[in-house]
Design an enzyme around this catalytic site. Structure first.
Site, PDB file in Angstrom:
ATOM      1  N   TRP A 104     -15.963  16.736  -2.436  1.00 17.49           N
ATOM      2  CA  TRP A 104     -15.233  15.970  -3.491  1.00 17.49           C
ATOM      3  C   TRP A 104     -16.447  15.487  -4.320  1.00 17.49           C
ATOM      4  CZ3 TRP A 104     -10.956  17.966  -4.963  1.00 17.49           C
ATOM      5  CH2 TRP A 104     -10.275  18.274  -3.984  1.00 17.49           C
ATOM      6  N   ASP A 174     -14.537   7.078  -5.716  1.00 11.29           N
ATOM      7  CA  ASP A 174     -13.223   7.910  -5.575  1.00 11.29           C
ATOM      8  C   ASP A 174     -12.925   7.472  -4.348  1.00 11.29           C
ATOM      9  OD1 ASP A 174     -11.274   9.741  -4.755  1.00 11.29           O
ATOM     10  OD2 ASP A 174     -12.498  11.532  -5.204  1.00 11.29           O
ATOM     11  N   LYS A 198      -2.295  11.081  -0.435  1.00  8.00           N
ATOM     12  CA  LYS A 198      -2.877  10.839   0.886  1.00  8.00           C
ATOM     13  C   LYS A 198      -2.400   9.436   1.625  1.00  8.00           C
ATOM     14  CE  LYS A 198      -5.947  14.054  -0.536  1.00  8.00           C
ATOM     15  NZ  LYS A 198      -7.036  14.790  -1.209  1.00  8.00           N
TER      16      LYS A 198
HETATM   17  C1  LIG Z   1      -7.558  15.150  -2.422  1.00 13.06           C
HETATM   18  C2  LIG Z   1      -8.638  14.535  -2.915  1.00 13.06           C
HETATM   19  C3  LIG Z   1      -9.376  14.809  -4.193  1.00 13.06           C
HETATM   20  C4  LIG Z   1      -8.247  15.688  -5.197  1.00 13.06           C
HETATM   21  O1  LIG Z   1      -7.059  14.988  -5.476  1.00 13.06           O
HETATM   22  P1  LIG Z   1      -6.052  15.851  -6.379  1.00 13.06           P
HETATM   23  O2  LIG Z   1      -5.026  14.905  -6.480  1.00 13.06           O
HETATM   24  O3  LIG Z   1      -5.822  17.047  -5.825  1.00 13.06           O
HETATM   25  O4  LIG Z   1      -6.738  16.065  -7.898  1.00 13.06           O
HETATM   26  C5  LIG Z   1     -10.215  14.149  -4.757  1.00 13.06           C
HETATM   27  N1  LIG Z   1     -11.093  13.396  -4.164  1.00 13.06           N
HETATM   28  C6  LIG Z   1     -10.739  13.141  -2.909  1.00 13.06           C
HETATM   29  C7  LIG Z   1     -11.604  12.057  -1.994  1.00 13.06           C
HETATM   30  C8  LIG Z   1      -9.660  13.732  -2.321  1.00 13.06           C
HETATM   31  O5  LIG Z   1      -9.490  13.223  -1.015  1.00 13.06           O
END
Ligand SMILES: *Cc1c(COP(=O)(O)O)cnc(C)c1O
Length: 362
Positions: A104, A174, A198
């Site tokens: 990511w 993030d 998540k």
């Molecule tokens: C799942 C995830 C993303 C991407 O998320 P989307 O909603 O599909 O854009 C980005 N960063 C991390 C750390 C993730 O776990």
């Protein structure tokens, strides 16, 4: 008859706590005696506005967000913020610092590169003992617009165990897969962002905490829909928001609060992940390549010493009602995601299965 609910160890969209689903079901036809479903409720109604304000207030309390920071909700996944962040926060700067700790981080960098010069602050090396270098050793630029890191690498199973020190630029992180699982010094951050599917609810929406001072950087040449300052000024309702996803986020946040908040889930998360890592570490039937200090508590990534057995592992787990254990296609192997909705009992059930599977095939 449909089968019983399974334990879903998927990395996302992920399992929701049963009381959250129950509440959605109970009020689906008639939400809070409004005579309409939340699916039908207008986004300009007082009832909807109150709901968004309660959600924000709960997040503010749970994450101890100071008054210097605002909480925004945006109609997108985390990936769109990979572009929104440089578009909004570059200001007069030309350089961005990124820590590359896995999949990511690389995705975030690939988008930032479209708008600025991206410099590598640090990079995790693929070894059999993967570590994140301490931030005091990172290469940082005095003129960077921000320093970005991915708190928990959902696919690689690597997690920061401390907040990096950023002496020059605002810190941006993030936390899509780790939000609401650890206490945070929010005042040290420029931005904390997370997609919802998540640990915050369902797909279609993101949450972003931003230092209000940074909002002054957002250029008014940006479309309003992309502009963090415009979003902040409009209580995050610039377009018709994904009302249902916002509602579910409100329910999840209220559920987290009722369970005992971030402190409770931080302890639980340590307990759950230690339980599974202990089983992995007993011998070399299961393999995890991350140095113990940087192992993710949320996404436990592992392999079997005999890769041929992995299909069997997945099939037998499914027979016992446990799904979502296949590793991401970029990585292969296996992965157990232990977000807040996975309780200790579910984790122990997985642990017991792992022990029995090893006994049968080890
Ligand atoms: C799942 C995830 C993303 C991407 O998320 P989307 O909603 O599909 O854009 C980005 N960063 C991390 C750390 C993730 O776990």
């Amino acid at each position: 008859m449909s089968k019983q609910r399974l334990i879903n160890f998927s990395a996302g969209p992920a399992m929701l706590a049963a009381p959250v689903l129950q509440e959605i079901q109970n009020s689906l036809m008639n939400w809070h005696s409004q005579g309409v479903s939340m699916l039908e409720l207008g986004h300009r109604t007082d009832a909807f506005y109150q709901m968004t304000q309660t959600c924000k207030q709960d997040l503010k309390i749970l994450l101890a967000v100071p008054d210097t920071h605002d909480i925004l909700v945006t109609p997108c996944g985390a990936s769109l913020h990979f572009s929104y962040l440089p578009l909004n926060l570059l200001g007069k700067h030309q350089v961005l610092d990124y820590a590359d700790t896995g999949y990511w981080s690389k995705k975030a960098m690939s988008q930032a590169q479209k708008f600025a010069t991206v410099k590598l602050a640090t990079q995790v090396q693929e070894t059999n003992n993967i570590r994140i270098a301490p931030s005091t050793t990172w290469a940082l630029n005095k003129d960077a617009a921000f320093l970005h890191y991915t708190d928990n690498e959902t696919i690689d199973g690597i997690e920061f165990n401390e907040v990096p020190v950023s002496p020059y630029a605002p810190l941006v992180t993030d936390m899509t897969s780790s939000i609401l699982t650890k206490a945070l010094p929010v005042e040290k951050f420029g931005v904390i962002y997370a997609g919802a599917q998540k640990n915050l609810g369902i797909a279609g929406i993101s949450m972003l905490i931003i230092d209000k001072e940074l909002l002054a950087r957002c250029p008014n040449t940006l479309p309003d829909m992309f502009n963090y300052q415009v979003i902040a000024q409009n209580d995050s309702i610039v377009t018709t928001p994904p009302t249902f996803a916002w509602y579910v986020m409100g329910l999840v946040v209220a559920w987290v609060k009722a369970q005992g908040g971030v402190t409770f889930f931080q302890e639980l998360s340590a307990q759950k992940s230690q339980h599974i890592y202990q089983i992995i570490d007993e011998d070399d039937f299961y393999i995890n390549d991350i140095h113990p200090d940087y192992r993710s508590r949320l996404n436990i990534v592992f392999r079997l010493h005999d890769a041929e057995l992995e299909e069997k592992f997945l099939a037998e787990a499914a027979e016992q009602g446990m799904i979502g254990l296949k590793g991401h296609k970029a990585k292969g192997g296996l992965r157990a995601s232990l977000y807040n909705a996975i309780d200790l009992t579910a984790t122990q059930q997985l642990g017991q299965f792992m022990c029995e599977f090893r006994q049968r095939y080890g």
